[in-house]
Design a protein around this motif. Sequence first.
Motif, mmCIF file in Angstrom:
data_model
loop_
_atom_site.group_PDB
_atom_site.id
_atom_site.type_symbol
_atom_site.label_atom_id
_atom_site.label_comp_id
_atom_site.label_asym_id
_atom_site.label_seq_id
_atom_site.Cartn_x
_atom_site.Cartn_y
_atom_site.Cartn_z
ATOM 1 N N ARG A 62 0.828 -1.215 0.000
ATOM 2 C CA ARG A 62 0.000 0.000 0.000
ATOM 3 C C ARG A 62 0.858 1.259 0.000
ATOM 4 O O ARG A 62 0.554 2.230 -0.696
ATOM 5 N N ILE A 63 1.954 1.243 0.768
ATOM 6 C CA ILE A 63 2.839 2.413 0.807
ATOM 7 C C ILE A 63 3.455 2.655 -0.564
ATOM 8 O O ILE A 63 3.504 3.786 -1.050
ATOM 9 N N ILE A 64 3.925 1.588 -1.220
ATOM 10 C CA ILE A 64 4.513 1.728 -2.556
ATOM 11 C C ILE A 64 3.471 2.244 -3.537
ATOM 12 O O ILE A 64 3.737 3.169 -4.311
ATOM 13 N N LYS A 65 2.266 1.663 -3.511
ATOM 14 C CA LYS A 65 1.206 2.088 -4.428
ATOM 15 C C LYS A 65 0.867 3.562 -4.216
ATOM 16 O O LYS A 65 0.750 4.325 -5.192
ATOM 17 N N ASP A 66 0.731 3.998 -2.965
ATOM 18 C CA ASP A 66 0.414 5.403 -2.674
ATOM 19 C C ASP A 66 1.538 6.332 -3.108
ATOM 20 O O ASP A 66 1.292 7.436 -3.598
ATOM 21 N N LEU A 114 5.924 10.303 -6.524
ATOM 22 C CA LEU A 114 7.230 10.452 -5.881
ATOM 23 C C LEU A 114 8.248 9.429 -6.372
ATOM 24 O O LEU A 114 9.446 9.686 -6.357
ATOM 25 N N ILE A 115 7.773 8.252 -6.779
ATOM 26 C CA ILE A 115 8.652 7.225 -7.335
ATOM 27 C C ILE A 115 8.028 6.677 -8.606
ATOM 28 O O ILE A 115 6.831 6.879 -8.852
ATOM 29 N N LYS A 116 8.851 5.994 -9.411
ATOM 30 C CA LYS A 116 8.348 5.369 -10.636
ATOM 31 C C LYS A 116 9.066 4.047 -10.831
ATOM 32 O O LYS A 116 10.174 3.846 -10.317
ATOM 33 N N PRO A 117 8.449 3.114 -11.566
ATOM 34 C CA PRO A 117 9.100 1.823 -11.814
ATOM 35 C C PRO A 117 10.361 1.992 -12.652
ATOM 36 O O PRO A 117 10.393 2.793 -13.586
ATOM 37 N N LEU A 118 11.399 1.248 -12.308
ATOM 38 C CA LEU A 118 12.628 1.266 -13.097
ATOM 39 C C LEU A 118 12.361 0.668 -14.466
ATOM 40 O O LEU A 118 12.793 1.197 -15.487
ATOM 41 N N ASP A 119 11.624 -0.454 -14.501
ATOM 42 C CA ASP A 119 11.238 -1.116 -15.740
ATOM 43 C C ASP A 119 9.758 -1.471 -15.635
ATOM 44 O O ASP A 119 9.391 -2.421 -14.955
ATOM 45 N N PRO A 120 8.881 -0.713 -16.286
ATOM 46 C CA PRO A 120 7.441 -0.943 -16.156
ATOM 47 C C PRO A 120 6.975 -2.320 -16.619
ATOM 48 O O PRO A 120 5.898 -2.769 -16.241
ATOM 49 N N ASP A 121 7.781 -3.037 -17.418
ATOM 50 C CA ASP A 121 7.384 -4.347 -17.920
ATOM 51 C C ASP A 121 7.715 -5.489 -16.961
ATOM 52 O O ASP A 121 7.392 -6.641 -17.231
ATOM 53 N N THR A 122 8.361 -5.179 -15.839
ATOM 54 C CA THR A 122 8.723 -6.204 -14.860
ATOM 55 C C THR A 122 7.484 -6.659 -14.097
ATOM 56 O O THR A 122 6.570 -5.875 -13.851
ATOM 57 N N ALA A 123 7.460 -7.922 -13.715
ATOM 58 C CA ALA A 123 6.358 -8.441 -12.896
ATOM 59 C C ALA A 123 6.314 -7.686 -11.571
ATOM 60 O O ALA A 123 7.359 -7.319 -11.032
ATOM 61 N N PRO A 124 5.127 -7.422 -11.036
ATOM 62 C CA PRO A 124 5.007 -6.646 -9.799
ATOM 63 C C PRO A 124 5.850 -7.191 -8.643
ATOM 64 O O PRO A 124 6.393 -6.426 -7.857
ATOM 65 N N ARG A 125 5.972 -8.490 -8.556
ATOM 66 C CA ARG A 125 6.745 -9.076 -7.457
ATOM 67 C C ARG A 125 8.216 -8.674 -7.503
ATOM 68 O O ARG A 125 8.877 -8.562 -6.481
ATOM 69 N N TYR A 126 8.756 -8.463 -8.707
ATOM 70 C CA TYR A 126 10.170 -8.141 -8.870
ATOM 71 C C TYR A 126 10.405 -6.672 -9.247
ATOM 72 O O TYR A 126 11.507 -6.303 -9.614
ATOM 73 N N MET A 127 9.380 -5.854 -9.139
ATOM 74 C CA MET A 127 9.464 -4.447 -9.525
ATOM 75 C C MET A 127 10.457 -3.692 -8.644
ATOM 76 O O MET A 127 10.502 -3.893 -7.438
ATOM 77 N N TYR A 132 11.973 0.338 -7.978
ATOM 78 C CA TYR A 132 11.537 1.712 -8.145
ATOM 79 C C TYR A 132 12.689 2.680 -8.003
ATOM 80 O O TYR A 132 13.676 2.396 -7.329
ATOM 81 N N ILE A 133 12.535 3.832 -8.668
ATOM 82 C CA ILE A 133 13.519 4.899 -8.585
ATOM 83 C C ILE A 133 12.761 6.192 -8.307
ATOM 84 O O ILE A 133 11.553 6.273 -8.513
ATOM 85 N N PRO A 134 13.475 7.233 -7.831
ATOM 86 C CA PRO A 134 12.788 8.513 -7.596
ATOM 87 C C PRO A 134 12.189 9.050 -8.893
ATOM 88 O O PRO A 134 12.733 8.833 -9.985
ATOM 89 N N ALA A 135 11.098 9.755 -8.790
ATOM 90 C CA ALA A 135 10.414 10.282 -9.970
ATOM 91 C C ALA A 135 11.286 11.254 -10.745
ATOM 92 O O ALA A 135 11.173 11.375 -11.965
ATOM 93 N N TRP A 136 12.172 11.961 -10.078
ATOM 94 C CA TRP A 136 13.004 12.953 -10.755
ATOM 95 C C TRP A 136 14.140 12.311 -11.526
ATOM 96 O O TRP A 136 14.800 12.954 -12.316
ATOM 97 N N ALA A 137 14.437 11.033 -11.292
ATOM 98 C CA ALA A 137 15.575 10.368 -11.945
ATOM 99 C C ALA A 137 15.261 10.041 -13.393
ATOM 100 O O ALA A 137 14.183 9.846 -13.829
#
Length: 121
Positions: free
Chosen positions: A91-95, A101-114, A116-121
């Motif tokens: 829930r914290i990650i989703k919020d 504030l953050i975004k997935p490093l690779d959006p195509d990765t399965a959620p279990r192995y996702m 994240y990096i800061p949104a500004w990166a």
Amino acid sequence: MAQNGCDAAEIAEKMEKLKPRVRASFVVDTLMYLYRGGRCGGLTTLAGGALKIHPRIVVAGGEMSPDRQGGRIPWTKDTLPPVDLWGRASRIIKDTVTAGLIKPLDPDTAPRYMRYIPAWA
């Protein structure tokens, strides 16, 4: 146990039964003592000292070994968090993603192995 009249063999037997149930860990301040005891090589000691690496040693199942899980201790039935906390991290990650504030490093990765990096990166 000795004060209660148990002899050395009886105490040793009881300790052997408890050994698999003991789980502890500690962080080594310097690699020098591991090097002197033959637990790591000279190059490892030199590099670890230069990079200020402090390895974590885990005692589990009666064995002492370096923690190869990056500081994570596997869950057991005795160490599972309460059921109401199971989804808290998700829930914290989703919020945080929703807030931008953050975004997935690779959006195509399965959620279990996702990852994240800061949104500004």
